[in-house]
Write an enzyme that holds these catalytic residues in place. Structure first.
Site, PDB file in Angstrom:
ATOM      1  N   HIS A 117      17.866   2.916 -22.601  1.00  8.52           N
ATOM      2  CA  HIS A 117      17.549   3.967 -23.570  1.00  8.52           C
ATOM      3  C   HIS A 117      17.589   5.305 -22.821  1.00  8.52           C
ATOM      4  CE1 HIS A 117      14.889   6.391 -26.178  1.00  8.52           C
ATOM      5  NE2 HIS A 117      15.137   5.528 -27.131  1.00  8.52           N
ATOM      6  N   ASP A 194      10.753  -0.894 -18.085  1.00  7.91           N
ATOM      7  CA  ASP A 194      10.584  -0.254 -19.390  1.00  7.91           C
ATOM      8  C   ASP A 194      10.295  -1.364 -20.395  1.00  7.91           C
ATOM      9  OD1 ASP A 194      10.828   0.824 -21.890  1.00  7.91           O
ATOM     10  OD2 ASP A 194      12.675   1.932 -21.487  1.00  7.91           O
ATOM     11  N   GLN A 197      10.436  -2.449 -25.523  1.00 10.75           N
ATOM     12  CA  GLN A 197      10.888  -3.468 -26.475  1.00 10.75           C
ATOM     13  C   GLN A 197      10.438  -4.875 -26.101  1.00 10.75           C
ATOM     14  OE1 GLN A 197      12.122  -2.659 -29.283  1.00 10.75           O
ATOM     15  NE2 GLN A 197      12.847  -0.574 -28.952  1.00 10.75           N
ATOM     16  N   LYS A 220       5.181   0.958 -31.243  1.00 13.51           N
ATOM     17  CA  LYS A 220       6.097  -0.173 -31.477  1.00 13.51           C
ATOM     18  C   LYS A 220       5.343  -1.496 -31.514  1.00 13.51           C
ATOM     19  CE  LYS A 220       9.893   2.130 -29.015  1.00 13.51           C
ATOM     20  NZ  LYS A 220      10.830   2.587 -30.040  1.00 13.51           N
ATOM     21  N   CYS A 358      19.989   5.875 -29.251  1.00  8.74           N
ATOM     22  CA  CYS A 358      19.552   6.563 -28.007  1.00  8.74           C
ATOM     23  C   CYS A 358      19.970   5.791 -26.763  1.00  8.74           C
ATOM     24  CB  CYS A 358      18.047   6.810 -27.999  1.00  8.74           C
ATOM     25  SG  CYS A 358      17.534   7.968 -29.249  1.00  8.74           S
TER      26      CYS A 358
HETATM   27  N1  7TS Z   1      12.725   2.682 -23.917  1.00  7.16           N
HETATM   28  C1  7TS Z   1      13.202   1.805 -24.817  1.00  7.16           C
HETATM   29  C2  7TS Z   1      13.805   0.514 -24.344  1.00  7.16           C
HETATM   30  C3  7TS Z   1      13.108   2.092 -26.173  1.00  7.16           C
HETATM   31  O1  7TS Z   1      13.570   1.220 -27.064  1.00  7.16           O
HETATM   32  C4  7TS Z   1      12.528   3.313 -26.596  1.00  7.16           C
HETATM   33  C5  7TS Z   1      12.456   3.713 -28.037  1.00  7.16           C
HETATM   34  C6  7TS Z   1      12.026   4.173 -25.615  1.00  7.16           C
HETATM   35  C7  7TS Z   1      12.155   3.829 -24.283  1.00  7.16           C
HETATM   36  C8  7TS Z   1      11.318   5.434 -25.974  1.00  7.16           C
HETATM   37  O2  7TS Z   1      10.122   5.150 -26.615  1.00  7.16           O
HETATM   38  P1  7TS Z   1       9.233   6.304 -27.278  1.00  7.16           P
HETATM   39  O3  7TS Z   1       8.120   5.566 -27.946  1.00  7.16           O
HETATM   40  O4  7TS Z   1       8.769   7.176 -26.180  1.00  7.16           O
HETATM   41  O5  7TS Z   1      10.133   7.015 -28.235  1.00  7.16           O
HETATM   42  N2  7TS Z   1      13.452   3.140 -28.854  1.00  7.16           N
HETATM   43  C9  7TS Z   1      13.776   3.526 -30.098  1.00  7.16           C
HETATM   44  C10 7TS Z   1      14.783   2.904 -30.802  1.00  7.16           C
HETATM   45  O6  7TS Z   1      15.430   1.940 -30.398  1.00  7.16           O
HETATM   46  N3  7TS Z   1      14.923   3.508 -32.016  1.00  7.16           N
HETATM   47  O7  7TS Z   1      14.029   4.493 -32.077  1.00  7.16           O
HETATM   48  C11 7TS Z   1      13.315   4.522 -30.896  1.00  7.16           C
END
Ligand code: 7TS
Length: 400
Positions: A117, A194, A197, A220, A358
């Site tokens: 990401h 990370d 997910q 999430k 992303c």
């Molecule tokens: N890393 C991964 C693997 C992610 O899927 C996401 C967010 C982030 C980092 C960033 O997370 P945040 O909570 O700081 O935004 N992924 C997604 C997505 O797949 N669609 O919207 C956000």
């Protein structure tokens, strides 16, 4: 599972019952978490750590109770290793700055993977620019798995950190992080996982993994937005400086200079999101009341069922098919733009995500304009998959 706990799932969209399959972007919240937010603001809202008065002490104990709950949830050795942040992105930026200040110099190398990401790419690029360091990435094989042979070749005495996703947010594939950590540790290189997910979908045990850092987002995993976690092994967190200055992170402030607070407060400048941490605690309790065994089995069955039904459809290409996945499936329909599929699904009440998710470098490697992505939460069921497949077939008929 417990759909009735999630009030938003009773909503209709364009006159159709909502089928929510965009959980990788954010999950919905159970009543227990919503109630926790109302409880906090209606019964004990007060700034923490600084007050002698009753409410401040209640709020402080809720925040610190949440920290212990997070530590137990990921099996950290101590609550001092849990830093509350705004989310995964915030955790990664904090780590990139702090680790970078202490350990990254000109010519050093940081390794990520080819399926990250942007949040696990850009903070490292910014650090590398600042320090004249080099960002490398583990290339992908034809089947979109990580090429670990190539990873071995990238590791050198210049490598100072490896940071990889546990589960791809585009493909849903579970990455071989155990092997990556083993290879990096053989050269005494720390590894950041990370877990954005993975933590919402499987038991993640930081001691069993032996990762040096783990980052994830509350939103999430059925908690609100604006709360997340940076876990770090004590020996690393002690060696890196704070990324932000302000209240709470200090020991003493003098005109001659400032000394910093102990772990984890050194990394929590300003009034923390104590309502968010309390709600995250409630989300953890919710997950644990169902149990990982049941959640993992349910989501695995759902993902396999959905992937099987998708592959039965004419012209549908499922990416990373056959690999072990955690609740996410990406696909395209031949000659149809993913955006058109997403729009027609939305008109039928089915929420999916389309685009590059992303993760543009991965999408470029795949050679597609984007994908359609369905992603599950513990409340989804086979009826959701059936409704989605039916809506998809209707969309397909309209577009071909
Ligand atoms: N890393 C991964 C693997 C992610 O899927 C996401 C967010 C982030 C980092 C960033 O997370 P945040 O909570 O700081 O935004 N992924 C997604 C997505 O797949 N669609 O919207 C956000």
């Amino acid at each position: 599972m417990n759909k009735a706990d999630f009030p938003i799932l009773n909503e209709t969209v364009h006159g159709r019952p909502l089928v929510y399959l965009d959980n990788a972007a954010t999950s919905q919240k159970p009543q227990q978490v919503l109630d926790a937010i109302v409880e906090a603001y209606s019964r004990w809202n007060s700034n923490i750590h600084r007050g002698v008065h009753h409410l401040s002490q209640v709020a402080t104990s809720k925040h610190e109770g949440a920290r212990q709950a997070v530590a137990d949830f990921i099996n950290a050795r101590s609550a001092d290793e849990i830093v509350f942040t705004k989310g995964t992105t915030d955790s990664l930026n904090a780590l990139a700055f702090s680790f970078g200040e202490a350990f990254i110099h000109e010519g050093d190398e940081i390794i990520v993977s080819g399926l990250e990401h942007h949040s696990n790419i850009v903070p490292w690029q910014m650090l590398c620019e600042r320090k004249k360091a080099v960002l490398r990435h583990i290339p992908l094989r034809e089947d979109l798995s990580l090429n670990l042979e190539a990873f071995k070749g990238l590791l050198s005495e210049k490598t100072k950190l490896v940071s990889v996703a546990h589960v791809s947010n585009v493909l849903g594939t579970i990455q071989p992080v155990e092997e990556i950590i083993r290879l990096a540790h053989a050269r005494k290189i720390p590894v950041c996982i990370d877990g954005a997910q993975s933590v919402p979908h499987m038991r993640v045990d930081v001691q069993a993994l032996d990762c040096d850092f783990l980052v994830f987002s509350g939103h999430k995993m059925y908690a609100p937005t604006g709360i997340g976690v940076l876990y770090g092994k004590r020996e690393w967190l002690e060696q890196i400086p704070p990324h932000e200055g302000g209240g709470e992170m200090i020991d003493h402030v003098r005109w001659s200079g400032t000394t910093y607070n102990e772990l984890p407060y050194k990394f929590e400048a300003g009034t923390p999101n104590f309502v968010g941490s309390y709600a995250l605690h409630k989300a953890i309790e919710y997950i644990e009341s169902i149990g990982w065994e049941a959640i993992e089995a349910h989501e695995r069955e759902l993902t396999e069922y959905c992937e099987k039904r998708l592959r039965e459809l004419e012209g549908v290409n499922v990416y990373g098919a056959g690999h072990k996945k955690a609740g996410v499936i990406s696909f395209n329909i031949a000659a149809i733009h993913p955006f058109d599929v997403g729009t027609l699904l939305d008109q039928q009440g089915v929420a999916v995500r389309t685009g590059h998710h992303c993760a543009e470098p991965l999408i470029d490697t795949m050679g597609v304009p984007g994908t359609v992505r369905v992603s599950f939460g513990l409340y989804n069921d086979k009826e959701d998959v059936d409704a989605f497949i039916e809506a998809l077939q209707r969309a397909q008929r309209m577009l071909t």
